[in-house]
Design a protein around this motif. Sequence first.
Motif, short mmCIF file in Angstrom:
data_model
loop_
_atom_site.label_atom_id
_atom_site.label_comp_id
_atom_site.label_asym_id
_atom_site.label_seq_id
_atom_site.Cartn_x
_atom_site.Cartn_y
_atom_site.Cartn_z
N PHE A 306 0.85 -1.19 0.00
CA PHE A 306 0.00 0.00 0.00
C PHE A 306 0.88 1.24 0.00
CE2 PHE A 306 -2.46 -3.40 1.82
CZ PHE A 306 -3.72 -3.23 1.28
N ILE A 307 0.43 2.25 -0.72
CA ILE A 307 1.15 3.52 -0.81
C ILE A 307 0.30 4.60 -0.17
CG2 ILE A 307 2.07 5.27 -2.37
CD1 ILE A 307 2.60 3.06 -4.39
N VAL A 308 0.91 5.39 0.71
CA VAL A 308 0.20 6.51 1.33
C VAL A 308 0.92 7.81 0.99
CG1 VAL A 308 -0.66 5.10 3.22
CG2 VAL A 308 1.50 6.33 3.49
N GLY A 309 0.22 8.91 1.16
CA GLY A 309 0.83 10.22 0.92
C GLY A 309 0.96 10.57 -0.54
N TYR A 310 0.23 9.86 -1.41
CA TYR A 310 0.27 10.18 -2.84
C TYR A 310 -0.37 11.54 -3.06
CZ TYR A 310 1.13 8.09 -7.43
OH TYR A 310 1.66 7.76 -8.65
N PRO A 311 0.17 12.35 -3.95
CA PRO A 311 -0.44 13.67 -4.19
C PRO A 311 -1.93 13.55 -4.48
CG PRO A 311 1.67 13.52 -5.32
CD PRO A 311 1.40 12.16 -4.76
N THR A 321 -8.67 2.85 2.24
CA THR A 321 -7.60 1.84 2.29
C THR A 321 -7.70 1.01 3.57
OG1 THR A 321 -6.11 3.19 0.93
CG2 THR A 321 -5.10 1.51 2.32
N LEU A 322 -7.94 1.67 4.69
CA LEU A 322 -8.10 0.94 5.94
C LEU A 322 -9.31 -0.01 5.86
CD1 LEU A 322 -7.44 3.80 8.53
CD2 LEU A 322 -5.82 2.08 7.71
N ASP A 323 -10.39 0.47 5.26
CA ASP A 323 -11.59 -0.36 5.12
C ASP A 323 -11.31 -1.57 4.23
OD1 ASP A 323 -12.91 1.49 6.68
OD2 ASP A 323 -13.88 2.50 4.98
N PHE A 324 -10.55 -1.35 3.15
CA PHE A 324 -10.19 -2.46 2.27
C PHE A 324 -9.41 -3.52 3.05
CE2 PHE A 324 -7.35 -4.79 -0.44
CZ PHE A 324 -8.09 -5.06 -1.58
N MET A 325 -8.47 -3.09 3.86
CA MET A 325 -7.66 -4.03 4.64
C MET A 325 -8.53 -4.84 5.60
SD MET A 325 -4.42 -1.52 5.33
CE MET A 325 -3.66 -2.60 6.54
N ASP A 326 -9.52 -4.18 6.19
CA ASP A 326 -10.44 -4.89 7.09
C ASP A 326 -11.13 -6.03 6.37
OD1 ASP A 326 -9.91 -3.27 9.28
OD2 ASP A 326 -11.53 -1.87 8.84
N GLU A 327 -11.52 -5.78 5.13
CA GLU A 327 -12.27 -6.78 4.38
C GLU A 327 -11.36 -7.85 3.78
OE1 GLU A 327 -15.89 -6.94 1.09
OE2 GLU A 327 -14.97 -5.03 1.63
N ALA A 328 -10.17 -7.46 3.33
CA ALA A 328 -9.29 -8.39 2.62
C ALA A 328 -8.64 -9.41 3.54
CB ALA A 328 -8.22 -7.62 1.86
N MET A 329 -8.34 -9.03 4.77
CA MET A 329 -7.69 -9.91 5.74
C MET A 329 -6.42 -10.53 5.14
SD MET A 329 -10.88 -11.73 7.71
CE MET A 329 -9.81 -12.34 9.01
N LEU A 330 -5.48 -9.68 4.80
CA LEU A 330 -4.22 -10.11 4.20
C LEU A 330 -3.31 -10.74 5.25
CD1 LEU A 330 -3.70 -6.83 2.21
CD2 LEU A 330 -4.30 -9.03 1.20
N PHE A 381 2.60 4.79 9.36
CA PHE A 381 2.72 4.14 10.66
C PHE A 381 1.40 3.47 11.06
CE2 PHE A 381 2.58 4.91 15.43
CZ PHE A 381 3.34 3.81 15.75
N ASN A 382 0.32 4.20 10.91
CA ASN A 382 -0.99 3.68 11.29
C ASN A 382 -1.39 2.49 10.42
OD1 ASN A 382 -3.56 3.94 12.84
ND2 ASN A 382 -4.39 4.34 10.80
N LEU A 383 -1.04 2.55 9.14
CA LEU A 383 -1.39 1.45 8.24
C LEU A 383 -0.64 0.18 8.64
CD1 LEU A 383 -2.00 1.84 4.49
CD2 LEU A 383 -0.80 -0.16 5.33
N MET A 384 0.63 0.32 9.03
CA MET A 384 1.38 -0.86 9.47
C MET A 384 0.76 -1.46 10.73
SD MET A 384 5.41 -0.02 8.69
CE MET A 384 5.49 1.71 9.16
N LEU A 385 0.37 -0.61 11.67
CA LEU A 385 -0.29 -1.09 12.88
C LEU A 385 -1.62 -1.76 12.54
CD1 LEU A 385 0.28 1.95 15.28
CD2 LEU A 385 1.48 -0.24 15.35
N HIS A 386 -2.37 -1.12 11.67
CA HIS A 386 -3.69 -1.64 11.30
C HIS A 386 -3.58 -3.00 10.62
CE1 HIS A 386 -7.99 -0.91 10.72
NE2 HIS A 386 -7.88 -1.40 9.49
N GLY A 387 -2.51 -3.17 9.82
CA GLY A 387 -2.31 -4.42 9.13
C GLY A 387 -2.17 -5.61 10.07
#
Length: 431
Positions: A306-311, A321-330, A381-387
């Motif tokens: 996942f890429i964050v901070g894209y213009p 993106t966080l919602d997608f991760m919740d559903e995908a369960m990677l 940082f938050n995305l890594m924790l959320h993962g």
Amino acid sequence: MKTTIVSPKTYTYGSLILGGILRERGHAVTITRDLSTTGEVTLLSLFSTSQLLDPEIKEFAKRSSKIYVGGPVGLVPEIVLGELEVDAVVMGEGEEVVVDLVEEGPSAEIPGLAFLQDGEVVKTEPVPASDLDHVMPLIPEDLKSQNVRGANVYIETHRGCLGGCTFCQVPRFFGRSIRSRSLENILAEVREMKKMGVARVAVSGGTGSLFGYGKEVNKEAFIELLSSLAEILGPRNLSVPDMRVDFVDEEILEAVREYTVGWVFFGIESGSEKMLKVMKKGTTPEKNLEAVDLAHRCGVKVGGSFIVGYPGETEEDYQATLDFMDEAMLEDVFASVAEPIPGTPLAKLALDYPKDDNLLYREHAGDYRALKLSEAEARCFNLMLHGQNCKPIPKIVDDATYSAFLEEARTQGRDVRRVMDLLEKYRGQIV
């Protein structure tokens, strides 16, 4: 002539190939990851923009008498020549260039070179390699001890990419058509690597399943590739991590499960359809989720990047993106701050984007404000924790993991800001 190929910290696949070509032509060639060794001629293999800013690499280039740089950094040679004291830069593929360059030195007669002449950058048109079935690569004794995402080495089965992702340099460097090696050439190479003690091999090429691609995906060629490699290495020692979601199906994923360690790595990048369009990913969140679900049904584990901070990324895009991760369960998640690699459309977009709106420079004012992060770093940082919480079996984040994720997010933010400074420094030459 004694030639030394230096590939700092990690042996790049290209450095092994060029070493084999020079050895075949009778050159005395050594290859090393050590920046203390130079030769009569030195070839420096660089794959990352940040390496151009490394003080050790700068000093190494300065003290080398004849030194030429190759690798993906050659996509924008003006930056390489401005940052490192080198004699020439190989701008594209090196197979057709390396022998003449080492034996004759840089000249306007050699294709795909950039060098300084009377203070001006001279560039010659790159020529793609005419045949990817190369001689046996130069395999260093310590390749067996290297660890790159779990593999001793990534081997190249093909070049090119059908995609046009704005953040990626692969289609700009290798083109958007697929050129594959022969299966026989690949297997001979892997057998030789195994003799040299290499145990774990990863299949590279950007999208593994595009091996043998003609007008459509050649599933039979890809499956034969995996089964043949598994016979040599054993499935537990073979991985084919990098895949596009639009080039997998049930047969391909079942082959991954049977002949490899059973993982794929999808470049998902965002849960926001708007951001995927900005990135020109050629997919949608729905298609990404379908591919993840299919892999899981086939018994294949999935890592997602996942890429964050894209213009242009808003809080709503990030939440998607966080919602997608919740559903995908990677099973695994890799997060990165958008890096504007020189020569990519993202680099121009980032340069033109107002700095006040760039999340790299905006101070985070949310839950992590006490950590003094930029908004891009905080999202990473938050995305890594959320993962960790979204895995099929959630993992508790202990203090050590929390600190490691925080340091990683800060390091990424710092490094990407340095790349932005570099782009700004050469804006007049590259835009």
